[in-house]
Design an enzyme around this catalytic site. Structure first.
Site, PDB file in Angstrom:
ATOM      1  N   ASP A   9       0.885  -1.152   0.000  1.00 21.57           N
ATOM      2  CA  ASP A   9       0.000   0.000   0.000  1.00 21.57           C
ATOM      3  C   ASP A   9       0.938   1.222   0.000  1.00 21.57           C
ATOM      4  OD1 ASP A   9      -2.347   1.612   0.660  1.00 21.57           O
ATOM      5  OD2 ASP A   9      -1.444   1.772   2.637  1.00 21.57           O
ATOM      6  N   ASP A  11       0.045   5.146   0.880  1.00 26.08           N
ATOM      7  CA  ASP A  11      -0.154   6.111   1.969  1.00 26.08           C
ATOM      8  C   ASP A  11      -0.116   5.397   3.312  1.00 26.08           C
ATOM      9  OD1 ASP A  11      -0.475   8.329   0.333  1.00 26.08           O
ATOM     10  OD2 ASP A  11      -2.631   8.104   0.176  1.00 26.08           O
ATOM     11  N   ARG A  49     -11.059   8.544  -2.869  1.00 25.33           N
ATOM     12  CA  ARG A  49     -11.398   9.971  -2.694  1.00 25.33           C
ATOM     13  C   ARG A  49     -12.911  10.139  -2.566  1.00 25.33           C
ATOM     14  NH1 ARG A  49      -8.917  13.402  -7.333  1.00 25.33           N
ATOM     15  NH2 ARG A  49      -7.163  12.067  -6.795  1.00 25.33           N
ATOM     16  N   ASP A 170      -1.662  -0.393   6.025  1.00 26.91           N
ATOM     17  CA  ASP A 170      -1.804   0.332   7.299  1.00 26.91           C
ATOM     18  C   ASP A 170      -3.263   0.603   7.666  1.00 26.91           C
ATOM     19  OD1 ASP A 170      -2.189   2.311   5.234  1.00 26.91           O
ATOM     20  OD2 ASP A 170      -2.027   3.819   6.813  1.00 26.91           O
TER      21      ASP A 170
END
Ligand code: B16
Ligand code: MG
Length: 217
Positions: A9, A11, A49, A170
């Site tokens: 991943d 971010d 988003r 995360d």
């Protein structure tokens, strides 16, 4: 060895861009009269988003038409892009670059599996793009995390099976995506939050390929 590939991943695993997403969403939320805290931001980690905006609108009990939502997402992204404009290698999280080099030297394939539509820009800025055999991001998927599509496409691009891949994530949405897709999953962060992962580490500092193999073989 049964591990043929690793899917990262972005971010929160490779760079801490979550802090920039937070400031940009907070600005936007303030503009539309919604209070938005760092705790609220935790719920958005790993979400696309559009899904992030929908959560914020729900917090404020706001119902907007599609054009307004698109305009708000553009605005947030413009502001986010300004924050990441000066991003460079110094923002790579500790130990990640070394771990990726170790995988490369061992011939383990590497892919990115991110919900972000800005993933390629960021990987270029931090000088890591060339390390990835495949980059699957928010521009390439129909269903975003917690759907496993992003990781399944990553495995497909690397020509490996899900069970031969380790996903590093995360966010709870990303861990669920990995587990539901049949991947091995290492959570990056808090053990209590990421309890669906096979195991959790606080970060890549002091974590090596040897440690990974010991845990999974
Ligand atoms: P963008 P990841 C995710 O990236 C972030 O965790 C999430 O907070 C963000 O909303 C999402 O990317 C979309 O990002 O607005 O840049 O397309 O953690 O899946 O790498
Ligand atoms: Mg993440």
């Amino acid at each position: 060895m049964s591990i043929k590939a690793c899917i990262f991943d972005m971010d929160g695993v490779i760079v801490d861009s979550a802090k920039y997403h937070f400031i940009a969403w907070q600005e936007l939320a303030a503009e539309i009269g919604v209070s938005f805290t760092e705790e609220d931001n935790e719920q958005l980690k790993g979400l696309s988003r559009v899904d992030s905006l929908e959560r914020i609108l729900k917090m404020g009990d706001l119902y907007l038409d599609n054009d307004t939502k698109l305009a708000l997402m553009d605005k947030k992204n413009e502001s986010y892009l300004k924050y990441i404009e000066s991003m460079n290698e110094s923002e790579i999280l500790p130990g990640v670059a070394q771990f990726i080099n170790e995988l490369e030297a061992a011939g383990i394939k590497i892919a990115l599996g991110s919900s972000s539509k800005n993933a390629t820009v960021i990987l270029e800025r931090i000088n890591l793009l060339s390390k990835f055999g495949a980059v699957i991001d928010g521009n390439k998927v129909t269903f975003s995390k917690p759907d496993p599509e992003v990781f399944l496409r990553g495995a497909e691009a690397l020509q490996v099976e899900a069970h031969e891949c380790v996903v590093f994530e995360d966010a709870t949405a990303g861990v669920k995506a990995a587990i539901d897709g049949g991947f091995k999953c290492v959570g990056i962060g808090d053990e209590k939050v990421l309890n669906q992962a096979h195991f959790v580490i606080p970060g890549f500092e002091n974590f090596s390929l040897k440690n990974l193999i010991e845990r999974f073989n």
